[in-house]
Scaffold this motif. Structure first.
Motif, PDB file in Angstrom:
ATOM      1  N   VAL A  85       0.868  -1.170   0.000  1.00  0.00           N
ATOM      2  CA  VAL A  85       0.000   0.000   0.000  1.00  0.00           C
ATOM      3  C   VAL A  85       0.906   1.221   0.000  1.00  0.00           C
ATOM      4  O   VAL A  85       1.865   1.282   0.773  1.00  0.00           O
ATOM      5  CB  VAL A  85      -0.911   0.028   1.248  1.00  0.00           C
ATOM      6  N   ALA A  86       0.611   2.179  -0.871  1.00  0.00           N
ATOM      7  CA  ALA A  86       1.393   3.417  -0.928  1.00  0.00           C
ATOM      8  C   ALA A  86       0.453   4.600  -0.791  1.00  0.00           C
ATOM      9  O   ALA A  86      -0.683   4.570  -1.275  1.00  0.00           O
ATOM     10  CB  ALA A  86       2.163   3.507  -2.236  1.00  0.00           C
ATOM     11  N   LEU A  87       0.932   5.628  -0.129  1.00  0.00           N
ATOM     12  CA  LEU A  87       0.165   6.857   0.071  1.00  0.00           C
ATOM     13  C   LEU A  87       1.131   8.020   0.006  1.00  0.00           C
ATOM     14  O   LEU A  87       2.236   7.939   0.532  1.00  0.00           O
ATOM     15  CB  LEU A  87      -0.523   6.840   1.436  1.00  0.00           C
ATOM     16  N   GLY A  88       0.699   9.083  -0.669  1.00  0.00           N
ATOM     17  CA  GLY A  88       1.582  10.235  -0.769  1.00  0.00           C
ATOM     18  C   GLY A  88       0.916  11.388  -1.481  1.00  0.00           C
ATOM     19  O   GLY A  88      -0.310  11.501  -1.509  1.00  0.00           O
ATOM     20  N   ALA A  89       1.738  12.231  -2.087  1.00  0.00           N
ATOM     21  CA  ALA A  89       1.263  13.424  -2.773  1.00  0.00           C
ATOM     22  C   ALA A  89       1.645  13.363  -4.250  1.00  0.00           C
ATOM     23  O   ALA A  89       2.691  12.828  -4.611  1.00  0.00           O
ATOM     24  CB  ALA A  89       1.857  14.675  -2.141  1.00  0.00           C
ATOM     25  N   SER A  90       0.774  13.927  -5.080  1.00  0.00           N
ATOM     26  CA  SER A  90       1.017  14.020  -6.520  1.00  0.00           C
ATOM     27  C   SER A  90       0.991  15.474  -6.942  1.00  0.00           C
ATOM     28  O   SER A  90       0.234  16.277  -6.397  1.00  0.00           O
ATOM     29  CB  SER A  90      -0.062  13.257  -7.301  1.00  0.00           C
ATOM     30  N   VAL A 102       2.611  13.861 -14.199  1.00  0.00           N
ATOM     31  CA  VAL A 102       2.206  13.817 -12.795  1.00  0.00           C
ATOM     32  C   VAL A 102       3.364  13.170 -12.027  1.00  0.00           C
ATOM     33  O   VAL A 102       3.747  12.032 -12.309  1.00  0.00           O
ATOM     34  CB  VAL A 102       0.905  13.027 -12.575  1.00  0.00           C
ATOM     35  N   PHE A 103       3.929  13.930 -11.101  1.00  0.00           N
ATOM     36  CA  PHE A 103       5.024  13.455 -10.263  1.00  0.00           C
ATOM     37  C   PHE A 103       4.451  13.101  -8.898  1.00  0.00           C
ATOM     38  O   PHE A 103       3.734  13.904  -8.301  1.00  0.00           O
ATOM     39  CB  PHE A 103       6.096  14.540 -10.117  1.00  0.00           C
ATOM     40  N   VAL A 126       6.839   8.892 -11.906  1.00  0.00           N
ATOM     41  CA  VAL A 126       6.618   9.874 -12.959  1.00  0.00           C
ATOM     42  C   VAL A 126       5.600   9.249 -13.908  1.00  0.00           C
ATOM     43  O   VAL A 126       5.792   8.125 -14.392  1.00  0.00           O
ATOM     44  CB  VAL A 126       7.918  10.215 -13.719  1.00  0.00           C
ATOM     45  N   TRP A 127       4.516   9.977 -14.156  1.00  0.00           N
ATOM     46  CA  TRP A 127       3.427   9.511 -15.019  1.00  0.00           C
ATOM     47  C   TRP A 127       3.247  10.525 -16.134  1.00  0.00           C
ATOM     48  O   TRP A 127       3.313  11.737 -15.907  1.00  0.00           O
ATOM     49  CB  TRP A 127       2.149   9.404 -14.188  1.00  0.00           C
ATOM     50  N   TRP A 146       3.985   5.155 -17.102  1.00  0.00           N
ATOM     51  CA  TRP A 146       4.612   5.547 -15.848  1.00  0.00           C
ATOM     52  C   TRP A 146       5.885   4.756 -15.600  1.00  0.00           C
ATOM     53  O   TRP A 146       6.082   3.674 -16.143  1.00  0.00           O
ATOM     54  CB  TRP A 146       3.663   5.375 -14.666  1.00  0.00           C
ATOM     55  N   VAL A 147       6.723   5.353 -14.766  1.00  0.00           N
ATOM     56  CA  VAL A 147       7.918   4.695 -14.230  1.00  0.00           C
ATOM     57  C   VAL A 147       7.932   5.003 -12.744  1.00  0.00           C
ATOM     58  O   VAL A 147       7.749   6.159 -12.356  1.00  0.00           O
ATOM     59  CB  VAL A 147       9.214   5.225 -14.881  1.00  0.00           C
ATOM     60  N   ASP A 148       8.104   3.982 -11.923  1.00  0.00           N
ATOM     61  CA  ASP A 148       8.227   4.267 -10.498  1.00  0.00           C
ATOM     62  C   ASP A 148       9.380   3.484  -9.898  1.00  0.00           C
ATOM     63  O   ASP A 148       9.836   2.483 -10.446  1.00  0.00           O
ATOM     64  CB  ASP A 148       6.915   4.087  -9.737  1.00  0.00           C
TER      65      ASP A 148
END
Length: 184
Positions: A85-90, A102-103, A126-127, A146-148
């Motif tokens: 599970v991931a949570l953060g800001a875009s 979208v970063f 990065v999307w 995307w690449v993460d």
């Protein structure tokens, strides 16, 4: 583990805040499919197939060329061997009216790790793709590449994965067509 539960509760609440407090809200949900690799400190590497769900809400001015910012929540499995599970800001940075970057940056927790500290890490993404501005609804459809990268400090493991996002609304189209066909 409590922070993950709290994050799952806070994300919908932030999305439900009044528009006057946040500007114009555009949210989307997508299924992600990707492939990449994992490198461990023992210099062992392995290929990964990644499958996930991701939702985000971006708050900005009511313009497709406006910079937007907001939270994201992502669920992901790699090789059906783990679940995170991931949570953060875009941060949405428009390049044209329909093709923004979208970063994203945030925290990730692998819920299948034996020790919860081993499963805690950071994620960056990065999307780029089509993300329309819907002037009639707060839901905006999105599809993109995307690449993460994820890093787990306790184990020294790094994952780098690239893939494609497909909006979940596309999955509803066959059911809508079937409903309309039955109705008429």
């Amino acid at each position: 583990m409590r922070s993950v539960g709290l994050a799952i509760l806070v994300f919908p609440l932030v999305c439900a805040l009044p528009r006057a407090a946040l500007g114009y809200t555009q949210w989307s949900a997508a299924v992600s499919l990707g492939g990449g690799g994992r490198v461990t400190p023992q210099e062992r590497s392995e290929g990964l197939i990644s499958l996930g769900l991701r939702a985000d809400a971006l708050f900005s001015a009511r313009s497709p060329l406006a910079v937007g910012i907001g939270p994201f929540l992502a669920l992901r499995t790699d090789d059906f061997d783990d679940f995170s599970v991931a949570l953060g800001a875009s941060l949405k940075v428009p390049t044209t009216s329909t093709l923004p970057f979208v970063f994203s940056f945030g925290a990730v927790v692998d819920l299948t790790a034996a020790d919860p500290l081993d499963g805690a890490g950071i994620i960056g993404r990065v999307w780029w793709g089509s993300r329309s501005m819907n002037y009639h609804s707060s839901y905006g459809m999105a599809v993109g590449l995307w690449v993460d990268a994820r890093y787990f400090p306790a184990t020294g493991t790094t994952d780098v994965v690239a893939g494609i996002d497909g909006d979940l609304a596309f999955a509803a189209i066959p059911f809508i067509l079937l409903y309309e066909w039955i109705r008429h």
